[in-house]
Design an enzyme around this catalytic site. Structure first.
Site, PDB file in Angstrom:
ATOM      1  N   ASP A  11       0.864  -1.301   0.083  1.00 21.44           N
ATOM      2  CA  ASP A  11       0.097  -0.064  -0.043  1.00 21.44           C
ATOM      3  C   ASP A  11       1.024   1.147   0.013  1.00 21.44           C
ATOM      4  O   ASP A  11       1.169   1.946   1.101  1.00 21.44           O
ATOM      5  CB  ASP A  11      -0.869   0.018   1.111  1.00 21.44           C
ATOM      6  CG  ASP A  11      -0.294  -0.087   2.595  1.00 21.44           C
ATOM      7  OD1 ASP A  11       0.881  -0.796   2.654  1.00 21.44           O
ATOM      8  OD2 ASP A  11      -0.561   0.331   3.586  1.00 21.44           O
ATOM      9  N   HIS A 248       9.169  -0.816   9.698  1.00 16.73           N
ATOM     10  CA  HIS A 248       8.248  -1.797   9.535  1.00 16.73           C
ATOM     11  C   HIS A 248       8.290  -2.657   8.180  1.00 16.73           C
ATOM     12  O   HIS A 248       8.833  -3.696   8.270  1.00 16.73           O
ATOM     13  CB  HIS A 248       6.730  -1.336   9.494  1.00 16.73           C
ATOM     14  CG  HIS A 248       6.402  -0.563  10.866  1.00 16.73           C
ATOM     15  ND1 HIS A 248       6.309  -0.974  12.019  1.00 16.73           N
ATOM     16  CD2 HIS A 248       5.904   0.899  10.785  1.00 16.73           C
ATOM     17  CE1 HIS A 248       5.920  -0.288  12.893  1.00 16.73           C
ATOM     18  NE2 HIS A 248       5.656   1.235  12.211  1.00 16.73           N
TER      19      HIS A 248
HETATM   20  O1  RIB Z   1       1.676  -0.914  10.971  1.00 18.98           O
HETATM   21  C1  RIB Z   1       2.587  -0.516   9.949  1.00 18.98           C
HETATM   22  C2  RIB Z   1       2.077  -0.914   8.626  1.00 18.98           C
HETATM   23  O2  RIB Z   1       0.992  -0.179   8.370  1.00 18.98           O
HETATM   24  C3  RIB Z   1       3.202  -0.641   7.699  1.00 18.98           C
HETATM   25  O3  RIB Z   1       3.025  -1.372   6.555  1.00 18.98           O
HETATM   26  C4  RIB Z   1       2.685   0.846   7.039  1.00 18.98           C
HETATM   27  O4  RIB Z   1       3.027   0.906   5.549  1.00 18.98           O
HETATM   28  C5  RIB Z   1       1.018   0.461   7.087  1.00 18.98           C
HETATM   29  O5  RIB Z   1       0.813  -0.215   5.862  1.00 18.98           O
HETATM   30 CA    CA Z   2       2.944  -0.709   4.320  1.00 15.19          CA
END
Ligand code: RIB
Ligand code: CA
Length: 316
Positions: A11, A248
């Site tokens: 995303d 992340h």
């Molecule tokens: O919680 C972190 C995640 O949520 C990451 O993938 C960030 O890009 C959102 O998609």
């Molecule tokens: Ca993400």
């Protein structure tokens, strides 16, 4: 060197963009396609960002980009995370338009076809909601046995959530999809907040990368620096972090290529899909004889400093 054949499902917000660029730069990865999904931003914007990032990396018209789901499989869209990623998803940094367009084939069909063509060699790395993978599994549940491995950035098993007290954004945003994927029996490594919140990138590390990076990586490094400033701003305001933020999505991709950087533990996992307080929670049955859930590998420890060094080394 044998490269892992990877589809990244994103995303495409700030940390997704970083992860995609890392994947494109790593010698250990052969990125065979990128699928997009709603989440941080709309799927249209995620697709557009992905195409522009490929151009920035000098890979325009080389890697297929397939648009995926615009909403969860069975509930209403809850809105986007523009407060975290900016209105354009990449921290308001403007990237030049790409001449590449997404392929006609939708993300779920693309995943199914690539799984067949790659004959057990396809690795999936999901950086957003699990909606595209769930839709593919609904069309053909045999997909679970055709994927070499699925690395999921998502969940918070023994750590607090980031959208609710117990839920992480990617699982919370489409819990039914996550539950369907977990139950499918696909070999899964869950890269959750348990490890991503420990994997911290500091502005000082980017400053040093800007001084040392190769001329051919200058554009990429400046882009990363620009969008990370926005991201650091969010983490400063909401978490009190001073000029640093968790990696992340980059960590999920790194683990797909360098699995030794984490310690995993097999846990019987379920995703809570109902209830007021706990929807989107990744629940592990840690009893001596687990009775609910499906076994998945949950990342429980990370060599955080080394992980960040490896990520940055790709652009040096
Ligand atoms: O919680 C972190 C995640 O949520 C990451 O993938 C960030 O890009 C959102 O998609
Ligand atoms: Ca993400």
């Amino acid at each position: 060197m044998t490269q892992r054949k990877i589809i990244i499902d994103a995303d495409t917000g700030i940390d997704d963009a970083f992860a995609i660029l890392y994947g494109l730069k790593s010698e250990k990865a052969d990125i065979v396609g990128i699928t997009t999904v709603f989440g941080n931003i709309s799927v249209e914007l995620a697709t557009e960002n992905t195409l522009r990032i490929l151009k920035l990396a000098g890979r325009e018209n080389e890697i297929p980009v397939s648009r995926g789901a615009s909403k969860p499989i069975s509930r209403e869209l809850q809105g986007y995370s523009t407060h975290v990623h900016g209105q354009n998803g990449i921290g308001e940094v403007e990237l030049p338009l790409s001449s590449q367009r997404p392929i006609e084939e939708a993300a779920d069909d693309f995943i199914l076809r690539m799984a067949d063509e790659l004959n057990g060699e396809l690795v999936l790395v999901t950086l957003g909601r699990l909606t595209n993978v769930a839709l593919a599994l609904r069309k053909d549940p045999r997909l679970a046995g055709k994927i070499k491995h699925l690395y999921v950035m998502g969940g918070a098993v023994q750590a607090p959530g980031n959208v609710t007290p117990v839920a992480e954004a990617n699982i919370w945003g489409d819990p039914e999809a996550a539950e369907l994927v977990v139950r499918s029996g696909m070999p899964i490594t869950l890269v959750g907040l348990d490890v991503t919140m420990k994997t911290l990138l500091h502005q000082s590390q980017l400053d040093s990368l800007k001084r040392t990076c190769k001329p051919e990586n200058r554009g990429i490094v400046d882009f990363i620096d620009g969008m990370m400033r926005f991201y650091f701003g969010f983490y400063r305001e909401f978490n009190g972090f001073r000029d640093y933020a968790p990696m992340h999505d980059p960590l999920a991709l790194l683990i797909a290529l360098e699995p030794g950087i984490v310690r995993t533990q097999t846990m019987h996992l379920s995703v809570e899909c109902t209830g007021e307080l706990c929807v989107g929670m990744t629940v592990a049955d840690l009893r001596r004889k687990p009775r609910v859930g499906t076994p998945v590998q949950v990342c429980v420890e990370v060599q955080a400093a080394q992980a960040v060094e490896l990520l940055l080394a790709a652009f040096d």
